[in-house]
Design a protein around this motif. Structure first.
Motif, PDB file in Angstrom:
ATOM      1  N   ILE A  97       0.861  -1.183   0.000  1.00 58.06           N
ATOM      2  CA  ILE A  97       0.000   0.000   0.000  1.00 58.06           C
ATOM      3  C   ILE A  97       0.895   1.230   0.000  1.00 58.06           C
ATOM      4  N   SER A  98       0.346   2.367  -0.307  1.00 56.60           N
ATOM      5  CA  SER A  98       1.116   3.604  -0.303  1.00 56.60           C
ATOM      6  C   SER A  98       1.457   3.967   1.141  1.00 56.60           C
ATOM      7  N   ASN A  99       2.748   3.993   1.447  1.00 56.04           N
ATOM      8  CA  ASN A  99       3.165   4.173   2.849  1.00 56.04           C
ATOM      9  C   ASN A  99       4.529   4.857   2.895  1.00 56.04           C
ATOM     10  N   LYS A 100       4.671   5.952   2.141  1.00 59.16           N
ATOM     11  CA  LYS A 100       5.950   6.633   2.062  1.00 59.16           C
ATOM     12  C   LYS A 100       6.411   7.174   3.413  1.00 59.16           C
ATOM     13  N   ASP A 101       5.468   7.646   4.230  1.00 62.32           N
ATOM     14  CA  ASP A 101       5.858   8.193   5.534  1.00 62.32           C
ATOM     15  C   ASP A 101       5.938   7.115   6.610  1.00 62.32           C
ATOM     16  N   LEU A 102       5.632   5.902   6.270  1.00 69.28           N
ATOM     17  CA  LEU A 102       5.711   4.732   7.165  1.00 69.28           C
ATOM     18  C   LEU A 102       4.703   4.762   8.304  1.00 69.28           C
ATOM     19  N   LYS A 103       3.776   5.713   8.297  1.00 69.61           N
ATOM     20  CA  LYS A 103       2.821   5.826   9.408  1.00 69.61           C
ATOM     21  C   LYS A 103       1.791   4.704   9.404  1.00 69.61           C
TER      22      LYS A 103
END
Length: 322
Positions: free
Chosen positions: A175-181
């Motif tokens: 899934i889109s999780n560039k900020d890893l939150k």
């Protein structure tokens, strides 16, 4: 000077001269001749036994040279087998590791020759032990060189398929999780949120709103799509090269069974089906039938710093959903 023979005459008490007949003279000559020939032949035989004939001496020298050559050949074969062993170790522990291929089985590398005794005809030879041992080393070297040659053919073929393998490897986050939150629970043993007992978690969880896009993490084919106990709505993709990924607790499917997908293609939406306490995606990576830690397969999606941060988040297990 010819010998003169006499005989004592007791009647006259004198020595009378004897005149041998022709026959007696011939026999005497023959006797001397045979005695001389016998002494000569005996002397010749004694000399042969002590010093040997020129041909025997040459044969002994030739045998000595052959024996020395066999010893040199045996040592060279030992050196060649040692070099080949280094090549085999480099093949198994470097080339095949880089290409994520299994090493060649020791049973194949060390396989011998079956059937009848291949060296029975050599057992009657002088120094047969050395000859047989050297021949065995040569046979072993020949067979192992053939196996190693076939292994390098396989390595070359794998190198040619390297680009395709890189496209198929699960190498991004699902899934889109560039900020890893959205990183929630990681791979490993943890406390089950429903049963409250320690349980092994075979994948990674990502918290997300219902309907959030779920991406195929590598090129492959959708081989399973349906309900699974505990996992709820599930999609599985076979990426080839031993890789397989699982996406679970989905709300809906956005792909079809048997469809070829590419990395980054949307295949489903996040949900909370199955054994789940909230909307999230459960993601697994399998390699050659073994469950792997997905955190090691995000190298196209994360920088080195983000990778370290995700490892820490996953190790702490964050929020637990299933």
């Amino acid at each position: 000077m010819r010998k003169v023979y006499y005989i004592y005459n007791p009647r006259t008490q004198t020595y009378d001269r004897i005149y041998p007949t022709v026959r007696q003279r011939a026999l005497s000559i023959l006797r001397r001749l045979f005695i001389g020939m016998g002494l000569g032949a005996g002397s010749f035989i004694v000399l042969l036994l002590i010093f040997g004939s020129p041909s025997e001496k040459e044969l002994r020298m030739e045998n000595s040279r052959l024996l020395a050559q066999y010893n040199v050949l045996s040592r060279r074969l030992d050196d060649a087998l040692g070099v080949l062993q280094d090549v085999q170790q480099r093949d198994d522990n470097l080339y095949r590791v880089i290409l994520q291929a299994d090493p060649v089985s020791p049973a194949i590398r060390k396989a011998g020759y079956g059937g009848t005794n291949r060296y029975e005809a050599l057992m009657d030879m002088v120094n047969s032990k050395l000859v047989v041992n050297t021949t065995q080393k040569l046979d072993l070297l020949t067979k192992q060189l053939y196996i190693q040659s076939k292994s390098f053919d396989d390595v070359v073929a794998m190198c040619k398929n390297q680009d395709e393998m890189l496209r198929c490897m699960p190498a991004i986050q699902p899934i889109s999780n560039k900020d890893l939150k959205k990183t929630a629970s990681g791979y490993g043993t943890r406390i089950d949120p429903i049963y409250g007992t320690a349980k092994f978690h075979a994948g990674m969880d990502f918290s997300a709103n219902p309907g959030t896009d779920v991406y195929a993490t590598g090129d492959g084919v959708v081989v399973k799509m349906g309900w699974e106990t505990g996992y709820g709505n599930t999609v599985e993709i076979d990426h080839g090269f031993g890789y397989r990924t699982r996406y679970a607790h989905l709300r809906e499917y956005r792909t079809k069974l048997g469809k070829k997908v590419v990395r980054g293609e949307v295949i489903a939406g996040v949900g909370s089906t199955g054994k789940s306490t909230g909307p999230h995606l459960h993601y697994e990576v399998h390699f050659k039938g073994q469950v792997m830690n997905p955190v090691n397969y995000y190298f196209m999606d994360l920088s080195a710093e983000d990778y370290d941060k995700m490892i820490q988040l996953a190790a702490n297990h964050g929020k637990v959903f299933d």
